[in-house]
Design an enzyme around this catalytic site. Structure first.
Site, mmCIF file in Angstrom:
data_model
loop_
_atom_site.group_PDB
_atom_site.id
_atom_site.type_symbol
_atom_site.label_atom_id
_atom_site.label_comp_id
_atom_site.label_asym_id
_atom_site.label_seq_id
_atom_site.Cartn_x
_atom_site.Cartn_y
_atom_site.Cartn_z
ATOM 1 N N ASP A 121 -0.016 5.346 -0.317
ATOM 2 C CA ASP A 121 0.477 4.225 0.482
ATOM 3 C C ASP A 121 -0.704 3.576 1.217
ATOM 4 O OD1 ASP A 121 2.014 2.470 1.916
ATOM 5 O OD2 ASP A 121 2.913 3.985 3.220
ATOM 6 N N ALA A 122 -1.295 2.543 0.614
ATOM 7 C CA ALA A 122 -2.533 1.973 1.153
ATOM 8 C C ALA A 122 -2.373 0.504 1.520
ATOM 9 C CB ALA A 122 -3.656 2.132 0.138
ATOM 10 N N LYS A 123 -1.274 -0.091 1.155
ATOM 11 C CA LYS A 123 -0.945 -1.468 1.523
ATOM 12 C C LYS A 123 -2.119 -2.420 1.363
ATOM 13 C CE LYS A 123 3.089 -0.294 4.230
ATOM 14 N NZ LYS A 123 3.041 1.188 4.280
ATOM 15 N N ARG A 124 -2.795 -2.338 0.226
ATOM 16 C CA ARG A 124 -3.908 -3.230 -0.035
ATOM 17 C C ARG A 124 -3.388 -4.637 -0.270
ATOM 18 N NH1 ARG A 124 -6.471 0.468 2.320
ATOM 19 N NH2 ARG A 124 -7.905 1.803 1.153
#
Lengths: 251, 251
Positions: free
Chosen positions: A67-70
């Site tokens: 979960d890195a929401k790039r």
């Protein structure tokens, strides 16, 4: 977060690995792992090494959603996709839709890797932009329709939809379920939404494909030992997972 | 990116540091450094170590904007802010507005650190969401007004606006200039927008405060040696910086 990890021995890296391994090695009945990049990155390289090691350790056993929401434009998006899928070896990730489709396409170039696009998030200020209506439709619905169109039924793109917004969840599930678009659903557990109600909405929309919807809880599982007033954090986590699974009847 | 760095000696970390140090140690007349997190992160820990070392080396000499486009909800946003401002030691960063104000507030808790919120980006698909009209106003204008309200004139928040969208740049500059909100402007150089035209728009809106607007070029400077057909990459970068500075007459 480190302050809530009840282990005093070893450095940051070792303590993080020990904590999560203890929970996961007890073989909980979970469908996937969703490590949050931010919580590891705040501890610098020690945290990131722990993240990478944990992914390597459990890859293949569970699908791993990093979960890195790039959310960046084309060439940068390609570099982020390499970071997530190649360097960390994740199976899936989360991406932000604000910069449009050319930020999402590079993530679709990796075989067997898929991405959840932020659609309607679970936080209090989510609606500030996401619920604005353009052309009679709220922004989150534009995002859901755009990602469904971009995916062309390939199943490489899904949506993040908070369980804290059941009406929006219903709408988005209706858009994505016909082409079997997967959903990632935070907001149950410590954020307050009901796992049972959420599961009901999902079963109605997805029917026998409801396994494509992942209900995610983190803090309420990781720190269940605080709630249960015990030192056995792995046992407490298992107990909380079982309680939630029973509530959603998915497995 | 490594393939374009004309240095063969040393590992990835050493080559990245050598390349950027050679350009920066030649004392170019630039107002700030804006490393792009993605391009370092794609090389894993070697890239990230190079990033951190370069920031430490040039901190204090130039303001450092770590372009990381973070965008996550409250506690995660706080962890990202610690990553960027504490672990990497950047002076500023870029954040995504999609999840609303509770994702931006944690970045405002760090003294002397500020954040540029993505408003109207420079990429081809930027308009897909950003130009949708809600309540008679395009989304990027909602974002600009929201961030100005959130900032309350403190100057902790600015906007990212692509020079590739001059009309939108004019509109956003009008919203942010009265309270001296800073702007970060990509899109000139290899993305094709004119530095001269951009500078004109900014001067008209900001007047004597035009130094609050940073026009950013990356590839066209870093890889100027390819364009200029020389092996002297530091010299070529300096030449391109001088050419651009002359065009914008800022310094």
């Amino acid at each position: 977060v480190l302050e809530k990890i009840p282990l005093k021995e070893g450095n940051t890296e070792a303590r993080i690995i020990h904590f999560y391994s203890s929970i996961l090695d007890a073989s909980p009945k979970v469908s996937a792992l969703k490590p949050n990049y931010a919580f590891f990155a705040q501890y610098g390289f020690e945290g990131l090494r722990a993240l990478r090691e944990l992914i390597a350790k459990y890859k293949g056993k569970y699908p791993i959603i990093l979960d890195a929401k790039r959310g960046d434009i084309s060439t940068s998006a390609g570099a982020y996709a390499r970071e997530i899928f190649e360097f960390y070896g994740a199976d899936a990730t989360t991406v932000s839709p604000y910069t449009g489709s050319d930020s999402i396409k590079p993530f679709m170039q990796f075989p067997d890797c898929f991405s959840y696009v932020l659609c309607r998030t679970s936080n209090p200020s989510a609606g500030e932009l996401q619920s604005l209506k353009a052309g009679g439709k709220p922004l989150y619905l534009h995002v859901a329709q755009n990602l469904a169109a971009l995916d062309e039924g390939k199943g490489l793109l899904g949506a993040v939809v908070g369980a804290t917004a059941p009406k929006e969840l219903r709408t988005i599930a209706k858009v994505l379920s016909p082409a079997k678009g997967p959903l990632l659903i935070p907001g149950v557990g410590s954020q307050g939404a009901s796992a049972k109600e959420t599961a009901k909405i999902l079963k109605r929309a997805y029917g026998e494909n409801v396994h494509l919807c992942l209900i995610n809880a983190s803090s309420s599982i990781n720190y269940a030992y605080l709630e249960q007033k015990t030192e056995d954090f792995a046992g407490a986590a298992l107990k909380e997972i079982e309680r939630m699974n029973k509530e959603i009847h998915i497995r």
